[in-house]
Design a protein around this motif. Structure first.
Motif, PDB file in Angstrom:
ATOM      1  N   SER A  97       3.091  40.759  28.952  1.00 52.40           N
ATOM      2  CA  SER A  97       4.249  40.799  29.836  1.00 52.40           C
ATOM      3  C   SER A  97       4.491  39.470  30.537  1.00 52.40           C
ATOM      4  CB  SER A  97       4.063  41.882  30.902  1.00 52.40           C
ATOM      5  OG  SER A  97       2.970  41.554  31.746  1.00 52.40           O
ATOM      6  N   THR A 120       5.200  38.627  34.087  1.00 52.30           N
ATOM      7  CA  THR A 120       5.004  39.400  35.298  1.00 52.30           C
ATOM      8  C   THR A 120       5.462  38.625  36.526  1.00 52.30           C
ATOM      9  OG1 THR A 120       3.156  40.663  34.395  1.00 52.30           O
ATOM     10  CG2 THR A 120       3.305  40.515  36.782  1.00 52.30           C
ATOM     11  N   GLY A 164       0.493  38.805  41.325  1.00 54.73           N
ATOM     12  CA  GLY A 164       0.764  39.379  40.017  1.00 54.73           C
ATOM     13  C   GLY A 164      -0.505  39.693  39.263  1.00 54.73           C
ATOM     14  N   ASP A 169       1.320  46.216  40.963  1.00 53.94           N
ATOM     15  CA  ASP A 169       1.563  45.819  39.578  1.00 53.94           C
ATOM     16  C   ASP A 169       0.992  46.875  38.652  1.00 53.94           C
ATOM     17  OD1 ASP A 169       2.678  42.905  39.522  1.00 53.94           O
ATOM     18  OD2 ASP A 169       1.088  42.855  41.018  1.00 53.94           O
ATOM     19  N   GLY A 189       6.391  43.955  35.037  1.00 45.97           N
ATOM     20  CA  GLY A 189       5.886  43.348  33.813  1.00 45.97           C
ATOM     21  C   GLY A 189       6.951  43.428  32.730  1.00 45.97           C
ATOM     22  N   ILE A 248      -1.891  40.432  34.947  1.00 44.27           N
ATOM     23  CA  ILE A 248      -1.601  40.526  33.517  1.00 44.27           C
ATOM     24  C   ILE A 248      -2.877  40.876  32.752  1.00 44.27           C
ATOM     25  CG2 ILE A 248       0.344  38.906  33.540  1.00 44.27           C
ATOM     26  CD1 ILE A 248      -1.593  36.791  32.383  1.00 44.27           C
TER      27      ILE A 248
END
Length: 555
Positions: A485, A487, A396, A336, A492, A398
């Motif tokens: 985002s 994600t 994920g 990511d 993203g 963020i």
């Protein structure tokens, strides 16, 4: 067969159900190469989708056909779905709302399958989530942020014109969302539809990127460019696309190496920060992935090819664009990429071999890498502290307002499975603290005292008042905004940073024995193509160290 699957699910669910908040447990590191915090041992689900909202709450969700999760729906609000292949009656939740400020969460209710879906946030802050699998592939779901514990998903079945499984969303300058691609869907459509665009539009480029495999060009990389067109990358090819005229207006060279970067080869892509203090020159970066044959090798012989070690950058609006390639310290698939407040990019999660998909990867990559875009080539990567937990398929990451990176998910199994597998389903929630949050930087870390209102208008002056214990050079202060985002699957969607144009240099306001106040005047983004309308996190950067973020609404 379905009954056998359900039995397997029930036998593998061994983790306890809990909604109790866990204490934040920092791991002991120096801070100069990052720190890890365990926020929750068990959030009840293994998120494959995450979105930060402007009230500092994070929507996380999985899929409904995974069997029961480890968190119950309140008040016995069970889901009855005769189309669910696994569990037609399900009294567990597959989505939660996590509160960053209190480190607590509560279950949300989903009625149709969100597996491998997409999303974006409207200018008013409403989360719009599109598509999925089975009975959810034509569905649009919305969630309006709230602070009273009452908000939940609202679903509109059959809204989409095409099944959107593995598609990509991008917020447009006019506030609409464009939904691009999906499995065997070589088209795009809009939300909201409106009477003038209540259909989908075929794109020859999307179809042309297919290499004959069913699993090749999912989740296109889509970025809004400052001229209002879209950069679209699929497989190894990319174009500038005019969605208003349904026309490709520019083709780019294939990325060197001929290694696909989209699902299931799953590299990651970002639009590097746009700086309005100079001529805006959009540049896209794509990192990691897997060799062309990797997915088939796994299916045919359980061979796990080494991940792709390269990153490519391309300036998309120059006359003769070409890819600038460089090697990461660690080859990575399913990583990511998250833009940090200081303009660096963290590459986190993933594996060293294999591809995305169930049980398709080996060699977890637990060390994040921070990429410094403005440094010379071959000096841009810094390796960070390792994580103790593998984060593989369906994980994920963020950015949140305080500058941490939330990390969740990892379920390389078809269902929730905690025993007798190499990589069990992961229910924990963690945060990574980049080096700028280390105590060593406390003296030069700024704090925003006030903003010139909560609304930032295009091109209009905007004042930021701040303080800092040890003030350095004036030229080392900037203000930038970041769009959070949506994600999923190493992408993203809508992630975006704009460095705001400085209107007036930092000025001294007043001081006391304990504090000195400073003021900086910037201008709102110049156009909606540079920064689409909506909510952004605003950060003030002093000597490379960001303040805690504050929310502003650009309009």
């Amino acid at each position: 067969m379905i009954s056998d699957i359900i039995l397997v699910i029930l036998l593998t669910l061994t983790a306890p159900i809990t909604t109790e908040p866990d204490p934040v447990i920092p791991q002991q590191t120096s801070g100069i190469d990052g720190e890890w915090q365990l926020l929750q041992e068990n959030i009840g689900i293994s998120p494959m989708h995450m979105q930060l909202l402007h009230n500092d709450k994070v929507v996380m969700f999985d899929r409904t056909d995974v069997g029961p999760s480890n968190i119950s729906l309140p008040f016995q609000l069970c889901r009855y779905d005769p189309f669910d292949y696994v569990l037609p009656k399900d009294c567990s939740a597959h989505s939660i709302l996590y509160d960053i400020r209190t480190n607590t969460f509560r279950p949300l209710s989903l009625r149709t399958d969100t597996w491998c879906s997409s999303g974006a946030v409207l200018p008013d802050g409403t989360l719009v989530q599109t598509g999925g699998y089975n009975d959810g592939d034509h569905t649009v779901r919305t969630l309006v942020p709230c602070d009273d514990g009452t908000c939940d998903w609202v679903e509109f079945s059959g809204y989409l014109t095409k099944p959107r499984w593995f598609s990509t969303n991008q917020l447009l300058p006019d506030g609409r969302i464009i939904i691009v691609g999906g499995r065997l869907q070589f088209s795009y459509e809009f939300y909201p539809m409106g009477s003038y665009n209540s259909s989908s539009f075929l794109v020859d480029f999307l179809k042309g990127t297919s290499d004959g495999l069913r699993e090749n060009n999912f989740y296109p990389f889509v970025h809004l460019l400052p001229d209002g067109n879209l950069f679209i990358f699929v497989n190894v090819r990319s174009v500038v696309f005019d969605y208003k005229q349904n026309n490709v207006i520019k083709h780019f060279p294939s990325i060197p190496g001929d290694d696909p970067r989209n699902y299931p080869n799953s590299g990651s892509s970002i639009l590097l920060p746009l700086d309005e203090n100079r001529s805006v020159e959009p540049e896209v970066m794509i990192c990691g992935g897997a060799p062309h044959i990797a997915f088939l090798d796994i299916k045919r012989a359980r061979g796990f090819a080494r991940a792709v070690p390269t990153c490519g950058r391309i300036k998309v609006m120059v006359e003769n664009p070409s890819w600038e390639m460089e090697s990461m310290h660690i080859a990575r698939v399913m990583g990511d990429m998250v833009i940090l407040p200081n303009g660096d990019v963290i590459i986190i999660n993933g594996a060293g071999s294999g591809t995305a998909g169930w049980d398709n990867a080996r060699d977890p990559v637990t060390r994040p890498v921070i990429y410094h875009p403005n440094r010379p080539t071959n000096t841009r990567f810094s390796v960070m502290q390792p994580n103790s937990r593998p984060r593989l398929y369906n994980s994920g990451a963020i950015l949140v307002t305080d500058g941490r990176v939330l990390v969740a998910g990892s379920n390389p199994n078809p269902f929730y499975n905690f025993t007798n597998v190499e990589f069990p389903t992961e229910l924990s929630l963690e945060a990574f603290l980049p080096p700028y949050l280390a105590k060593e930087n406390d003296q030069i870390r700024p704090a925003i005292l006030s903003l010139d209102g909560e609304i930032m208008e295009y091109k209009k002056p905007f004042m930021v008042t701040f303080t800092v214990l040890k003030f350095l050079k004036l030229s080392r202060v900037t203000v930038r905004i970041i769009a959070p985002s949506f994600t999923t699957h190493s992408l993203g969607m809508n992630q975006r940073m704009v460095v705001l144009k400085e209107v007036r240099n930092v000025s001294f306001v007043e001081g006391s024995f304990s504090k000195t106040y400073y003021r900086l005047e910037v201008a709102g983004p110049s156009t909606a193509e540079i920064a689409p309308p909506g909510y952004y996190m605003l950060y003030l950067i002093h000597a490379g160290i960001p303040s805690p973020g504050m929310w502003v609404k650009v309009q």
